[in-house]
Scaffold this motif. Sequence first.
Motif, PDB file in Angstrom:
ATOM      1  N   GLU A 110       1.018  -1.164  -0.030  1.00  0.00           N
ATOM      2  CA  GLU A 110      -0.077   0.102  -0.065  1.00  0.00           C
ATOM      3  C   GLU A 110       0.996   1.229   0.201  1.00  0.00           C
ATOM      4  O   GLU A 110       1.655   1.295   0.827  1.00  0.00           O
ATOM      5  CB  GLU A 110      -0.813  -0.013   1.285  1.00  0.00           C
ATOM      6  CG  GLU A 110      -1.981   1.299   1.281  1.00  0.00           C
ATOM      7  CD  GLU A 110      -2.818   1.000   2.567  1.00  0.00           C
ATOM      8  OE1 GLU A 110      -3.535   1.937   2.646  1.00  0.00           O
ATOM      9  OE2 GLU A 110      -2.977   0.057   2.946  1.00  0.00           O
ATOM     10  N   LYS A 112       1.904   5.154   0.293  1.00  0.00           N
ATOM     11  CA  LYS A 112       1.342   6.381   1.026  1.00  0.00           C
ATOM     12  C   LYS A 112       0.901   7.435   0.290  1.00  0.00           C
ATOM     13  O   LYS A 112      -0.055   8.066   0.796  1.00  0.00           O
ATOM     14  CB  LYS A 112       2.513   6.996   1.944  1.00  0.00           C
ATOM     15  CG  LYS A 112       2.993   5.877   2.857  1.00  0.00           C
ATOM     16  CD  LYS A 112       2.177   5.478   4.150  1.00  0.00           C
ATOM     17  CE  LYS A 112       2.958   4.746   5.417  1.00  0.00           C
ATOM     18  NZ  LYS A 112       2.059   4.476   6.388  1.00  0.00           N
ATOM     19  N   ASN A 113       1.379   7.571  -0.975  1.00  0.00           N
ATOM     20  CA  ASN A 113       0.978   8.788  -1.712  1.00  0.00           C
ATOM     21  C   ASN A 113      -0.360   8.246  -2.411  1.00  0.00           C
ATOM     22  O   ASN A 113      -0.354   7.547  -3.338  1.00  0.00           O
ATOM     23  CB  ASN A 113       2.131   9.480  -2.709  1.00  0.00           C
ATOM     24  CG  ASN A 113       2.482   8.380  -3.562  1.00  0.00           C
ATOM     25  OD1 ASN A 113       2.740   7.245  -2.969  1.00  0.00           O
ATOM     26  ND2 ASN A 113       2.878   8.665  -4.742  1.00  0.00           N
ATOM     27  N   ASN A 114      -1.299   9.032  -2.207  1.00  0.00           N
ATOM     28  CA  ASN A 114      -2.650   8.582  -3.230  1.00  0.00           C
ATOM     29  C   ASN A 114      -2.689   8.776  -4.749  1.00  0.00           C
ATOM     30  O   ASN A 114      -3.343   8.156  -5.270  1.00  0.00           O
ATOM     31  CB  ASN A 114      -3.734   9.258  -2.669  1.00  0.00           C
ATOM     32  CG  ASN A 114      -4.090   8.986  -1.055  1.00  0.00           C
ATOM     33  OD1 ASN A 114      -3.966   7.895  -0.617  1.00  0.00           O
ATOM     34  ND2 ASN A 114      -4.430  10.189  -0.438  1.00  0.00           N
ATOM     35  N   ASP A 115      -1.680   9.639  -5.086  1.00  0.00           N
ATOM     36  CA  ASP A 115      -1.529   9.750  -6.622  1.00  0.00           C
ATOM     37  C   ASP A 115      -0.528   8.948  -7.237  1.00  0.00           C
ATOM     38  O   ASP A 115      -0.013   9.320  -8.264  1.00  0.00           O
ATOM     39  CB  ASP A 115      -1.297  11.289  -6.808  1.00  0.00           C
ATOM     40  CG  ASP A 115      -0.014  11.639  -6.387  1.00  0.00           C
ATOM     41  OD1 ASP A 115       0.592  11.108  -5.433  1.00  0.00           O
ATOM     42  OD2 ASP A 115       0.557  12.793  -6.678  1.00  0.00           O
ATOM     43  N   TYR A 116      -0.218   7.842  -6.633  1.00  0.00           N
ATOM     44  CA  TYR A 116       0.857   6.953  -6.988  1.00  0.00           C
ATOM     45  C   TYR A 116       0.684   6.309  -8.629  1.00  0.00           C
ATOM     46  O   TYR A 116       1.618   5.958  -9.335  1.00  0.00           O
ATOM     47  CB  TYR A 116       1.073   5.734  -6.232  1.00  0.00           C
ATOM     48  CG  TYR A 116       0.076   4.544  -6.297  1.00  0.00           C
ATOM     49  CD1 TYR A 116      -0.135   3.769  -7.019  1.00  0.00           C
ATOM     50  CD2 TYR A 116      -1.021   4.963  -4.989  1.00  0.00           C
ATOM     51  CE1 TYR A 116      -1.091   2.577  -7.000  1.00  0.00           C
ATOM     52  CE2 TYR A 116      -2.158   3.858  -5.024  1.00  0.00           C
ATOM     53  CZ  TYR A 116      -1.850   2.986  -5.852  1.00  0.00           C
ATOM     54  OH  TYR A 116      -3.106   2.206  -5.934  1.00  0.00           O
TER      55      TYR A 116
END
Length: 456
Positions: A110, A112-116
Motif C-alpha cells: 500500500e 502512502k501517496n494517493n496519486d501513485y
Amino acid sequence: MKPNVLFLLIDTFRADKFFGKEKTSYTPNIDLLIKNGVYFDQAISCSDGTIFSWSGIFTGLHPFKTGIKSQGYKKINSNITSYFSILKNQGYNFYSYIPSLTDSLGIFPEWKNNDYSFDYYWNLSEGLGTKIINLLESKKMNEPWFYYIHVEDLHFPITLSKEFNNDKFGKSKYERKISAMDVWIGKILKKVNLKNTLVVITADHGAYIKAVNNANLKINLEVDGELQTHVRNLGNLIPKPLQPLKSKLFFFLERIRKKRKYQKIKDLELTPYEKRALLWQRSDVEHFLFDELVHVPLLFLGYNVKENTKVSQQVRIIDIFPTILDIIGIQNNNKDIDGQSLLPLIEGKQIPEEPAFMETHYLLEIESQDKIGIRTSQFKFFRDTNDPTKLVHLYDLKNDPFENNNIAKIKPDIAKKMEEILQEILQNSSPLPEDDEFDEEETKIIEDELKRLGYI
C-alpha cells in the motif's frame, strides 16, 4: 535511523544503451552516476516482459515459482513473501509512481501517496518528472522510506520532442529518448541525499531497436510514436463487443507491415542480429531470449556503496533485493529464494556465478511459441517452453556477443549440459500451496488491462 531507498526502474532499457561503446545517446547525468557507484555490466533479467520481471525482482524467485502464470496471468501466490513485507516489518514507508496495472498483481504494498498510479504511457517530460521531484521536496515522506519509480519513456511507442529529435542525441529514436530521460534523471537525483539514501537503477527487460547504423548501412524502421499513440487511444474507445473485430484488423495490418518491411530489407546484407531487430513486430508469434531483450543495466550508489567500480561477473535481477537488504543492514531470514546478495562483489570479494534463468512472456490473443532458457557468462541457451527438443538455440557469447550464429547442432554436448542445468532449476521447485485468494475475475482484469496497454 535506517537509510532510505530510491528504486528507479526504467522499463525497456537495454544495458548496451546505458553504458558502453554501443551507445550513441548523450547522457552526462547517467555517466556521472556510474562513476559515483557500482555498475554491474552483465545483469540479466528473468524475462522479456514486465510482469514476469516484477515477480522475480520483488520476490527473489524465478517467475515460474511465484504463481504469476498459470493458464493466464495471475497475481502472485499470496503465500509468497515479497521483499516489501520484509521492509514493512522493519518500519519502512512506501511511496511510488507506478503504472496503473500494478494494483491487480498482488506484488506491491500500500503506497502512502494517493496519486501513485499513472497511465502506462505518461512520460517524465509530460509531468511525471515534476511529480516525482515534488514528492521528494515535499518533506511529507516519513523516514525511512522506500520510493519506487517506474519510468515508461522507452516503452513502445516512443514519442520525442523536437529538442531531442536529432543526431546529436542519438542515432535512433530510442537513444534520443534516453538523452531526454537523462536530463530528468539528473534533476531527480539532485534532490536525493546520497549519504542516507541507497539508490538502485535498473530495468525490467530490454527491446529490439528497429534501426541499423554502421559504416556500411543506415536504415531506420522505427514507427511514428505520436501516430501510434493516437491510434492506441482511439482503439481503447472501441466497445467490448467489437474487440474481436479490432484484433482481427490489427493482425491483418501487422501482416501487411511485415511484408513491407521485408521488401525494404530483403536485398541488404544484414546480420541475423540486425535483421531480427528491423523485422520485429508486437504480433510476432515466435519469441526469443536474445541479450537485447534480457541484458539490463544495474547500478547501486549512495549509502554504503563505494564509487567508480564496475563488476563484470554475470548477475541477475533476482539478486537485487537480497543485495538491498544486505547493504542497509536487514537480515533476510527467507532462505527459500533463488537470488543471492551481491554485496561481496561490491566489496571486491568473490562469489560463485549463478546461471540466469529466463522465460518469455506469452501473447494473450493468439498462441505464441514461448521459450525458456539459461545464460552463463560463456553461453546462452534457450528452447521451446514445452518441448526440450524443439527450437533449440545455443550461442557462444564470448565469440559471438550479438548471437548471430546458433551452434546448437554443432555443439550438442554443450547444449546437453545447458539443458541439464535448466532441468535442475526447473525441478528444484516445491509446489506452491493452494492459494485461497485466487480469483478468475482478477485474471480477466489483469489481461484486459494488458490489452488496453497494447499487449496482444
